[in-house]
Design a protein around this motif. Structure first.
Motif, PDB file in Angstrom:
ATOM      1  N   SER A  13      14.005 -17.397 -25.881  1.00  0.00           N
ATOM      2  CA  SER A  13      13.051 -18.365 -26.527  1.00  0.00           C
ATOM      3  C   SER A  13      11.882 -18.470 -25.811  1.00  0.00           C
ATOM      4  N   GLY A  14      11.493 -17.297 -25.212  1.00  0.00           N
ATOM      5  CA  GLY A  14      10.100 -17.462 -24.334  1.00  0.00           C
ATOM      6  C   GLY A  14      10.401 -16.943 -23.073  1.00  0.00           C
ATOM      7  N   TYR A  15       9.502 -16.833 -22.148  1.00  0.00           N
ATOM      8  CA  TYR A  15       9.487 -16.367 -20.774  1.00  0.00           C
ATOM      9  C   TYR A  15       9.170 -17.563 -19.842  1.00  0.00           C
ATOM     10  N   VAL A  16       9.397 -17.214 -18.543  1.00  0.00           N
ATOM     11  CA  VAL A  16       9.201 -18.367 -17.436  1.00  0.00           C
ATOM     12  C   VAL A  16       8.155 -17.473 -16.857  1.00  0.00           C
ATOM     13  N   PRO A  17       7.075 -18.161 -16.489  1.00  0.00           N
ATOM     14  CA  PRO A  17       5.738 -17.716 -15.618  1.00  0.00           C
ATOM     15  C   PRO A  17       6.236 -17.828 -14.207  1.00  0.00           C
ATOM     16  N   GLY A  18       5.664 -17.074 -13.410  1.00  0.00           N
ATOM     17  CA  GLY A  18       5.688 -16.891 -11.860  1.00  0.00           C
ATOM     18  C   GLY A  18       4.427 -16.565 -11.381  1.00  0.00           C
ATOM     19  N   GLU A  19       4.592 -16.670  -9.836  1.00  0.00           N
ATOM     20  CA  GLU A  19       3.374 -16.217  -8.949  1.00  0.00           C
ATOM     21  C   GLU A  19       3.686 -15.112  -8.132  1.00  0.00           C
ATOM     22  N   GLY A  20       2.725 -14.221  -7.809  1.00  0.00           N
ATOM     23  CA  GLY A  20       3.102 -13.282  -6.695  1.00  0.00           C
ATOM     24  C   GLY A  20       2.467 -11.743  -7.156  1.00  0.00           C
ATOM     25  N   GLY A  21       2.962 -10.856  -6.539  1.00  0.00           N
ATOM     26  CA  GLY A  21       2.867  -9.575  -6.967  1.00  0.00           C
ATOM     27  C   GLY A  21       2.890  -8.520  -6.025  1.00  0.00           C
ATOM     28  N   ALA A  22       2.437  -7.353  -6.264  1.00  0.00           N
ATOM     29  CA  ALA A  22       2.461  -6.382  -4.968  1.00  0.00           C
ATOM     30  C   ALA A  22       1.365  -5.512  -4.936  1.00  0.00           C
ATOM     31  N   LEU A  23       1.053  -4.730  -3.741  1.00  0.00           N
ATOM     32  CA  LEU A  23       0.069  -4.014  -3.719  1.00  0.00           C
ATOM     33  C   LEU A  23       0.663  -2.657  -2.994  1.00  0.00           C
ATOM     34  N   ILE A  24       0.308  -1.512  -3.607  1.00  0.00           N
ATOM     35  CA  ILE A  24       0.581  -0.310  -2.914  1.00  0.00           C
ATOM     36  C   ILE A  24      -0.681   0.515  -2.490  1.00  0.00           C
ATOM     37  N   ILE A  25      -0.189   1.425  -1.292  1.00  0.00           N
ATOM     38  CA  ILE A  25      -1.341   2.513  -1.097  1.00  0.00           C
ATOM     39  C   ILE A  25      -0.887   3.664  -1.770  1.00  0.00           C
ATOM     40  N   LEU A  26      -1.974   4.172  -2.222  1.00  0.00           N
ATOM     41  CA  LEU A  26      -1.782   5.527  -3.016  1.00  0.00           C
ATOM     42  C   LEU A  26      -2.580   6.800  -2.094  1.00  0.00           C
ATOM     43  N   GLU A  27      -2.153   7.627  -1.760  1.00  0.00           N
ATOM     44  CA  GLU A  27      -2.745   8.709  -1.068  1.00  0.00           C
ATOM     45  C   GLU A  27      -2.338  10.299  -1.878  1.00  0.00           C
ATOM     46  N   ASP A  28      -3.239  11.206  -1.616  1.00  0.00           N
ATOM     47  CA  ASP A  28      -3.099  12.431  -2.034  1.00  0.00           C
ATOM     48  C   ASP A  28      -1.759  12.959  -1.056  1.00  0.00           C
ATOM     49  N   ALA A  29      -0.845  13.566  -1.714  1.00  0.00           N
ATOM     50  CA  ALA A  29       0.436  13.975  -0.993  1.00  0.00           C
ATOM     51  C   ALA A  29      -0.016  14.856  -0.051  1.00  0.00           C
ATOM     52  N   GLU A  30      -0.638  15.796   0.071  1.00  0.00           N
ATOM     53  CA  GLU A  30      -0.701  16.855   1.061  1.00  0.00           C
ATOM     54  C   GLU A  30      -1.613  15.941   2.133  1.00  0.00           C
ATOM     55  N   ALA A  31      -2.359  15.193   1.945  1.00  0.00           N
ATOM     56  CA  ALA A  31      -3.270  14.291   2.906  1.00  0.00           C
ATOM     57  C   ALA A  31      -2.058  13.385   3.652  1.00  0.00           C
ATOM     58  N   ALA A  32      -1.342  13.037   2.769  1.00  0.00           N
ATOM     59  CA  ALA A  32      -0.604  11.925   3.510  1.00  0.00           C
ATOM     60  C   ALA A  32       0.628  12.738   4.477  1.00  0.00           C
ATOM     61  N   ARG A  33       0.956  13.861   3.853  1.00  0.00           N
ATOM     62  CA  ARG A  33       1.576  14.562   5.075  1.00  0.00           C
ATOM     63  C   ARG A  33       1.074  15.086   6.214  1.00  0.00           C
ATOM     64  N   SER A  34      -0.174  15.480   5.910  1.00  0.00           N
ATOM     65  CA  SER A  34      -1.014  15.825   6.934  1.00  0.00           C
ATOM     66  C   SER A  34      -1.168  14.920   7.986  1.00  0.00           C
ATOM     67  N   ARG A  35      -1.316  13.855   7.845  1.00  0.00           N
ATOM     68  CA  ARG A  35      -1.230  12.517   8.704  1.00  0.00           C
ATOM     69  C   ARG A  35      -0.106  12.205   9.519  1.00  0.00           C
ATOM     70  N   GLY A  36       1.146  12.718   8.885  1.00  0.00           N
ATOM     71  CA  GLY A  36       2.317  12.391   9.311  1.00  0.00           C
ATOM     72  C   GLY A  36       2.410  10.798   8.676  1.00  0.00           C
ATOM     73  N   ALA A  37       2.455  10.545   7.425  1.00  0.00           N
ATOM     74  CA  ALA A  37       2.696   9.477   6.902  1.00  0.00           C
ATOM     75  C   ALA A  37       4.228   9.191   7.161  1.00  0.00           C
ATOM     76  N   ARG A  38       4.477   7.826   7.501  1.00  0.00           N
ATOM     77  CA  ARG A  38       5.877   7.468   7.885  1.00  0.00           C
ATOM     78  C   ARG A  38       6.717   7.260   6.710  1.00  0.00           C
ATOM     79  N   ASN A  39       6.108   6.884   5.654  1.00  0.00           N
ATOM     80  CA  ASN A  39       6.950   6.805   4.210  1.00  0.00           C
ATOM     81  C   ASN A  39       6.347   7.393   3.087  1.00  0.00           C
ATOM     82  N   ILE A  40       6.931   7.889   2.335  1.00  0.00           N
ATOM     83  CA  ILE A  40       6.586   8.546   1.184  1.00  0.00           C
ATOM     84  C   ILE A  40       7.635   8.165   0.050  1.00  0.00           C
ATOM     85  N   TYR A  41       7.279   7.103  -0.611  1.00  0.00           N
ATOM     86  CA  TYR A  41       8.214   6.439  -1.488  1.00  0.00           C
ATOM     87  C   TYR A  41       8.572   6.973  -2.864  1.00  0.00           C
ATOM     88  N   GLY A  42       7.423   7.666  -3.275  1.00  0.00           N
ATOM     89  CA  GLY A  42       7.440   8.406  -4.543  1.00  0.00           C
ATOM     90  C   GLY A  42       6.108   8.817  -5.089  1.00  0.00           C
TER      91      GLY A  42
END
Length: 417
Positions: A228-257
């Motif tokens: 019968s409707g939705y409940v609103p909320g607050e918040g969100g998320a920020l993600i860092i996006l990089e070129d895959a090769e550049a991320a690997r070259s700098r030794g990125a500790r996480n490549i989530y997907g």
């Protein structure tokens, strides 16, 4: 996608939701279905027809940000700034590590800094213009999160803001992917909203889709016969996006997907063109087409998708449209569907980026979080994950989002070997 097209990967996450601050707390609550919806505490909701929300408890901005930023920022911006700091730390990157013109910010916003604007308008009406903060000139504005994040971290590359309601978070991520493909090394993207204040509440009520139930466990029930409707909320998320090769070259500790596919469509307002007998009163909603285009962009077939994170509007007509689109593309009951936002409420521009975070964490753990409190209506021929999390091998996920007025967006996220 051609072989030489840069691959855009997620290397850092900052998340703040009603059921968790930071990746670990958020996922610990989400994976087990912890409900964070309750009665509004940020103002007295007694006189309003809707009185429930997903609120972030225990967040003290002064513990995380310089004192100079507090008087010039709305709550949503404070949350976004702290999330940006967390994403940098998670990615193992400091702002000075990358040239300033190679880093940008693309965020989404639905309401802007409503609470800040309300407080300053109250001063204007009750005390006079001389009491209105000079920061009112930008603290309420849709683009303020992109601006404050870029200024605080010295990011002078391509930046912007997208305003398309709930779909905006995915649209912002897609725009960030475009900038990575054009040569930027790092782009922040996602969305935050926090309009749980009387002014923001009235604006949300005007949409006519908010639940009026006072039971936190039965107020927001997408794909349920009692929806019968939705409940609103607050918040969100920020993600860092990089070129895959550049991320690997700098030794990125996480490549989530990888953000491997995206598409958006728009449902026009019904009118004379939609009234002919062949259209049965209206053109087909565009969500199915957005799904098909996003899969094509990712070069995937429907059977390659392991889970769908649904928009989950919580109103019967919109739930029906989404369920039919999913069934049409994947086949009836052929793909697991989940809507973990039932734990937090709909976070507007922040909702879909949170679902993207949930998708990559699902891949990491091999677990699909549940759609809490919902009993699937037999009207919908989908495989909705309810009650308990489901163990599964997740290599590719589809995230859906729709905005008020006809926006439809879809993003495909894939695991990276």
């Amino acid at each position: 996608m051609s072989a030489d097209t840069p691959r855009t990967v997620v290397t850092g996450i900052g998340v703040a939701t009603p059921n968790g601050l930071g990746v670990d707390d958020f996922w610990a609550a989400t994976r087990i279905g912890k409900n964070a919806i309750g009665r509004v505490t940020r103002f007295d909701p007694t006189r309003y027809p809707s009185r429930l929300a997903g609120e972030i408890q225990g967040f003290v901005a002064e513990d995380h940000l310089p004192n100079r930023l507090i008087p010039q920022t709305d709550r949503m911006t404070r949350l976004a700034l702290v999330a940006a700091d967390c994403a940098f730390e998670d990615a193992g990157v400091r702002p000075g590590d990358i040239p300033e013109f190679d880093m940008g910010v693309v965020t989404a916003s639905t309401s802007g800094g409503f609470e800040f604007g309300q407080n300053e308008l109250k001063k204007l009406w009750s005390q006079g213009s001389q009491y209105v903060s000079a920061y009112q000139s930008f603290a309420w504005f849709y683009a303020v999160n992109s601006g404050q994040i870029s200024i605080r971290n010295g990011m002078r590359g391509p930046s912007g803001v997208v305003v398309s309601d709930q779909a905006g978070g995915l649209d912002a991520i897609a725009q960030a992917r475009r900038q990575i493909r054009k040569g930027s090394k790092l782009i922040f993207s996602g969305g935050f909203d926090a309009s749980i204040c009387p002014w923001g509440w009235v604006a949300q009520l005007a949409g006519g889709r908010m639940s009026t139930s006072d039971d936190p466990d039965r107020a927001y029930l997408p794909f349920d016969a009692e929806a019968s409707g939705y409940v609103p909320g607050e918040g969100g998320a920020l993600i860092i996006l990089e070129d895959a090769e550049a991320a690997r070259s700098r030794g990125a500790r996480n490549i989530y997907g990888e953000i491997s596919g995206y598409a958006a469509t728009f449902d026009p307002k019904p009118g004379p063109l939609d009234s002919g007998p062949s259209s049965e009163g209206g053109r087909e909603p565009g969500l199915r087409r957005a799904i098909e285009l996003a899969l094509a962009d990712a070069a995937l077939a429907p059977e390659d998708i392991d889970v769908v994170f649904a928009d989950a509007a919580g109103t019967p007509e919109l739930d029906r449209v989404e369920a039919e689109a999913i069934s049409a593309v994947f086949g009836p009951g052929r793909v697991p569907v989940t809507a973990p936002k039932t734990m937090t409420g709909r976070l507007y521009s922040g909702a879909a980026p949170v679902d993207v975070v949930s998708a990559v964490l699902s891949m990491r753990e091999g677990l699909i979080p549940p759609t809490t409190n919902v009993t699937l209506s037999p009207e919908y021929d989908i495989d909705l994950v309810t009650t308990q999390p489901r163990t599964a091998s997740v290599r590719a996920a589809l995230v859906l989002a729709r905005g008020y007025g006809g926006f439809n967006s879809a993003v495909v996220v894939q695991a990276v070997d």
